[in-house]
Design a protein around this motif. Structure first.
Motif, mmCIF file in Angstrom:
data_model
loop_
_atom_site.group_PDB
_atom_site.id
_atom_site.type_symbol
_atom_site.label_atom_id
_atom_site.label_comp_id
_atom_site.label_asym_id
_atom_site.label_seq_id
_atom_site.Cartn_x
_atom_site.Cartn_y
_atom_site.Cartn_z
ATOM 1 N N VAL A 86 0.810 -1.229 0.000
ATOM 2 C CA VAL A 86 0.000 0.000 0.000
ATOM 3 C C VAL A 86 0.839 1.272 0.000
ATOM 4 O O VAL A 86 0.291 2.377 0.025
ATOM 5 C CB VAL A 86 -0.962 0.028 1.209
ATOM 6 N N VAL A 87 2.154 1.141 -0.020
ATOM 7 C CA VAL A 87 3.020 2.325 0.036
ATOM 8 C C VAL A 87 2.933 3.109 -1.278
ATOM 9 O O VAL A 87 3.199 2.574 -2.362
ATOM 10 C CB VAL A 87 4.481 1.914 0.313
ATOM 11 N N ASN A 88 2.540 4.380 -1.185
ATOM 12 C CA ASN A 88 2.497 5.305 -2.339
ATOM 13 C C ASN A 88 1.702 4.755 -3.523
ATOM 14 O O ASN A 88 2.077 4.956 -4.687
ATOM 15 C CB ASN A 88 3.920 5.651 -2.801
ATOM 16 N N ASN A 89 0.607 4.075 -3.225
ATOM 17 C CA ASN A 89 -0.196 3.514 -4.313
ATOM 18 C C ASN A 89 -1.675 3.677 -3.961
ATOM 19 O O ASN A 89 -2.222 2.931 -3.140
ATOM 20 C CB ASN A 89 0.142 2.033 -4.520
ATOM 21 N N GLU A 90 -2.308 4.646 -4.585
ATOM 22 C CA GLU A 90 -3.701 4.936 -4.279
ATOM 23 C C GLU A 90 -4.631 3.777 -4.627
ATOM 24 O O GLU A 90 -5.615 3.516 -3.931
ATOM 25 C CB GLU A 90 -4.147 6.185 -5.045
ATOM 26 N N VAL A 91 -4.301 3.078 -5.704
ATOM 27 C CA VAL A 91 -5.145 1.966 -6.143
ATOM 28 C C VAL A 91 -5.156 0.849 -5.100
ATOM 29 O O VAL A 91 -6.216 0.362 -4.688
ATOM 30 C CB VAL A 91 -4.669 1.416 -7.506
ATOM 31 N N THR A 92 -3.969 0.429 -4.663
ATOM 32 C CA THR A 92 -3.896 -0.670 -3.693
ATOM 33 C C THR A 92 -4.403 -0.240 -2.318
ATOM 34 O O THR A 92 -4.945 -1.068 -1.573
ATOM 35 C CB THR A 92 -2.454 -1.195 -3.571
#
Length: 420
Positions: A86-92
């Motif tokens: 989930v780091v720096n990933n809006e989708v996840t």
């Protein structure tokens, strides 16, 4: 890009085909490879987040409290994989929270306490800071953190999750208004736990920022509204107010009012001083009643604090413990170089109550010292207060059971039995 997707899928397929009981070391190796792979591309993160097989693996391992002790290494690794996804990933972040959000929040304060709690909070914190669609709301974030702090205190656990402090400092240092709104929606025990954290933060004099003025002012307002419950029956107020909440608010006010860093926060809040002084007078008066006025009676005899005493040894956990000391301490702090409060001190006839507190009481350590300081602060540059003290007549030493038992009036420390 396709290579990253394919490699991630292959690792997931191998992972879910193995038994944790029989293939523990192999599973740990796969999880380590996944953990590294997720740091290299967003495609790997999204492949993992969309995998139904890995979601089932999370339910069986990551969100299973039994795994925290039975397969500790694999459990921690699985959470680290989830954190990296989930780091720096809006989708996840959106996919993960929508699918697993309630389980993440619930397990973040679950026992046994340790590293997993911190990793779960780290996942929440990453999603929370992104602010995308308010996936992790302020209320959920604060409530989860408070419940973890409460669990740590109740278990007397020395572990101190760093992301717990990151989260709570965000509220009390940076976002006071949101913090107040969420605090008011917490249940009683959670409110008390949150106040305990703030009191701890102030006591440690944390260098990570000052508690917001808005929040500190709200605490004073809460104290004024709820302070009289100290003098009521606790059981009748079980679902409304709780003396422990007022006691903890008082600890915060005592710390703030005596701190150079927050010196001016309550300087002009004269209604707070009036409230504190009035409550102190009521508590002192209640202590003179035959039954203690519903409060625990003072402990002034050596036999009461001895190992053979019939008094419950857990008296330090009672709401009455240190109550008068805190009230006197707040009075002393709020009187310091405060002309208006010195005037109100005379109006509320606080000085006689402060003089009543110049005694020793095991339920109120340092009460005598704080009362002397309070009297001093009331009298400096205040002729009226000085006149009140000057008008008192010495009628001999006040009776003191402890001094009598120690025979200190004879100039030496000798234990005597007053029953003989």
């Amino acid at each position: 890009m396709e290579h990253a997707h394919s490699e991630t899928s292959e690792l997931i397929q191998r992972l879910v085909s193995l038994s944790l009981t029989e293939n523990g070391e192999e599973i740990e190796g796969i999880l380590k490879n996944l953990r590294l792979l997720l740091t290299q591309s967003q495609e790997s993160q999204e492949t993992l987040a969309r995998s139904a097989e890995f979601s089932s693996f999370l339910d069986a391992v990551s969100f299973n409290p039994l795994m925290r002790t039975e397969h500790r290494v694999a459990h921690n690794l699985s959470l680290q994989v989830l954190a990296n996804s989930v780091v720096n990933n809006e989708v996840t972040q959106r996919l993960t929270w929508n699918l697993h959000g309630s389980k993440i929040a619930e397990q973040a304060y679950a026992s046994p306490l340790g590293t997993p709690n911190n990793i779960l909070l780290m996942i929440m914190y990453n999603i929370f800071l992104s602010g995308r669609g308010s996936l992790v709301t302020d209320q959920v974030a604060l409530q989860t953190c408070v419940r973890l702090w409460r669990a740590l205190i109740e278990a007397r656990c020395p572990y101190s999750p760093e992301y717990l402090h990151f989260f709570l400092e965000h509220f009390i240092v940076q976002n006071g208004r949101a913090c107040v709104a969420c605090y008011q929606k917490l249940d009683t025990e959670d409110r008390i736990a949150f106040l305990d954290y703030v009191a701890h933060y102030l006591y440690k004099n944390s260098p990570n920022g000052e508690v917001t003025l808005f929040l500190l002012q709200h605490f004073a307002k809460e104290f004024r509204l709820k302070s009289d419950c100290i003098l009521r029956e606790t059981l009748k107020l079980k679902h409304e107010l709780h003396p422990r909440e007022v006691h903890t608010l008082l600890r915060i006010i005592a710390s703030v009012s005596g701190s150079e860093k927050y010196a001016n926060v309550y300087a002009t809040d004269h209604s707070l001083f009036i409230n504190v002084s009035s409550l102190l007078r009521c508590v002192v008066a209640a202590g003179k009643e035959p039954d203690g006025g519903g409060l625990d009676k003072p402990m002034t005899k050596l036999e009461e604090v001895a190992l053979t005493s019939g008094i419950d040894a857990g008296y330090e956990k009672n709401v009455s413990y240190e109550l008068k000391t805190l009230l006197v301490r707040c009075s002393a702090n709020l009187l310091y170089e405060n002309k208006e409060n010195r005037g109100y001190c005379l109006d509320t006839q606080l000085l006689p109550a402060l003089l009543e507190c110049t005694t020793m009481d095991a339920r109120n350590p340092l009460m005598r010292e704080w009362s002397i300081l309070a009297i001093r602060n009331a009298c400096i540059n205040c002729p009226e207060a000085q006149q009140v003290i000057a008008g008192l007549t010495m009628q001999g030493s006040a009776p003191n059971d402890t001094l009598s038992e120690l025979n200190l009036d004879m100039g030496a420390l000798r234990i005597s039995d007053r029953r003989q």
